[in-house]
Design a protein around this motif. Sequence first.
Motif, PDB file in Angstrom:
ATOM      1  N   VAL A 130      -1.468 -12.105  13.879  1.00 43.41           N
ATOM      2  CA  VAL A 130      -0.362 -11.927  13.047  1.00 43.41           C
ATOM      3  C   VAL A 130       0.800 -11.025  13.111  1.00 43.41           C
ATOM      4  N   ALA A 131       0.292  -9.974  14.002  1.00 47.18           N
ATOM      5  CA  ALA A 131       1.548  -8.921  14.357  1.00 47.18           C
ATOM      6  C   ALA A 131       2.142  -9.533  15.614  1.00 47.18           C
ATOM      7  N   ALA A 132       1.699 -10.337  16.496  1.00 47.15           N
ATOM      8  CA  ALA A 132       2.682 -10.797  17.668  1.00 47.15           C
ATOM      9  C   ALA A 132       3.205 -11.854  17.094  1.00 47.15           C
ATOM     10  N   THR A 133       2.974 -12.768  16.064  1.00 49.00           N
ATOM     11  CA  THR A 133       3.687 -13.780  15.742  1.00 49.00           C
ATOM     12  C   THR A 133       4.752 -13.313  14.837  1.00 49.00           C
ATOM     13  N   ALA A 134       4.445 -12.627  14.001  1.00 49.32           N
ATOM     14  CA  ALA A 134       5.696 -11.998  13.173  1.00 49.32           C
ATOM     15  C   ALA A 134       6.803 -11.159  14.018  1.00 49.32           C
ATOM     16  N   GLY A 135       6.400 -10.407  15.061  1.00 53.34           N
ATOM     17  CA  GLY A 135       7.392  -9.827  16.123  1.00 53.34           C
ATOM     18  C   GLY A 135       7.880 -10.681  16.734  1.00 53.34           C
ATOM     19  N   GLY A 136       7.438 -12.174  17.183  1.00 58.73           N
ATOM     20  CA  GLY A 136       8.224 -13.060  17.802  1.00 58.73           C
ATOM     21  C   GLY A 136       9.207 -13.749  16.794  1.00 58.73           C
ATOM     22  N   ILE A 137       8.826 -13.962  15.637  1.00 58.31           N
ATOM     23  CA  ILE A 137       9.838 -14.375  14.615  1.00 58.31           C
ATOM     24  C   ILE A 137      10.715 -13.706  14.342  1.00 58.31           C
ATOM     25  N   ALA A 138      10.506 -12.567  14.238  1.00 58.02           N
ATOM     26  CA  ALA A 138      11.590 -11.347  13.826  1.00 58.02           C
ATOM     27  C   ALA A 138      12.523 -11.238  15.064  1.00 58.02           C
ATOM     28  N   PHE A 155      16.482 -12.318  14.235  1.00 62.41           N
ATOM     29  CA  PHE A 155      17.619 -11.254  14.240  1.00 62.41           C
ATOM     30  C   PHE A 155      18.220 -10.935  15.683  1.00 62.41           C
ATOM     31  N   ARG A 156      17.723 -11.418  16.705  1.00 61.98           N
ATOM     32  CA  ARG A 156      18.490 -11.179  17.935  1.00 61.98           C
ATOM     33  C   ARG A 156      18.926 -12.236  18.662  1.00 61.98           C
ATOM     34  N   ALA A 185      14.540 -14.035  23.224  1.00 60.01           N
ATOM     35  CA  ALA A 185      13.765 -15.439  23.004  1.00 60.01           C
ATOM     36  C   ALA A 185      12.662 -15.493  23.922  1.00 60.01           C
ATOM     37  N   LEU A 186      12.737 -15.045  25.109  1.00 65.31           N
ATOM     38  CA  LEU A 186      11.682 -15.005  26.103  1.00 65.31           C
ATOM     39  C   LEU A 186      10.545 -14.120  25.468  1.00 65.31           C
TER      40      LEU A 186
END
Length: 236
Positions: A154-162, A166-167, A173-174
């Motif tokens: 959950v933490a990794a996926t949420a960070g990737g989506i963010a 937002f960037r 993206a990588l």
Amino acid sequence: MSSFRNIVFTAILVGIVGGFAVSAMQAVGTTPLIIQAETFESAGEAPHSHDAPAPGVAAPAHEHNDEAWAPADGFERTAYTVAANVLTAIGYALVLTGLMSLRGADTGWREGLLWGVAGFAAVMLAPMIGLPPELPGSPAAALEARQIWWLATVAATAGGIALIAFRREPWAALLALVLIVAPHVVGAPLPPEGEHALAPLPLERQFIVAATVTSFVFWALLGTLSAFFLKRFQEA
């Protein structure tokens, strides 16, 4: 202080609405399937203690083993399920409204829906690739190992989506791709070899579909209502 009050009031209101809504969906969707699976579990020896709810939304309370306490069927079971769903919805709504408030943008219900879809992807969709929703009597790895992998996913996926949302830099993206894929490269904890589910496969598949649809509606409601009510409270 007013901003914090708006977040809390919004989360409580959204949590009550979302909790009751998902409880109603469970009553006609996942709960009958769980009750059917419990008949198979009681008829055979359960391979493990089924003591974790479906990811992303609280699962209806049910008895896991002979020693564990469980609410009685009927009103008591329904009441505990609704209470758990409302508390879960309030907690998730606090996170959503807090993040929306930190963003500082004028978030309408359409943007809120996108926040809800992102929450569904991070909390339900990504973890279920390795840990699909389980019926009573399904074999599984140790609860602690599953919880650690679920939280990390959950933490990794949420960070990737963010990062994607937002960037705009290539490195973001990588890094987002690495974060989203990494938990699945590591892999979810596997159940002991040689054990099999007690419920029939069609019932398991039907439960996974019902739990996924329920979770999606739950998160869509949370995102949409959080943005809608937070904006109204801020305007007031």
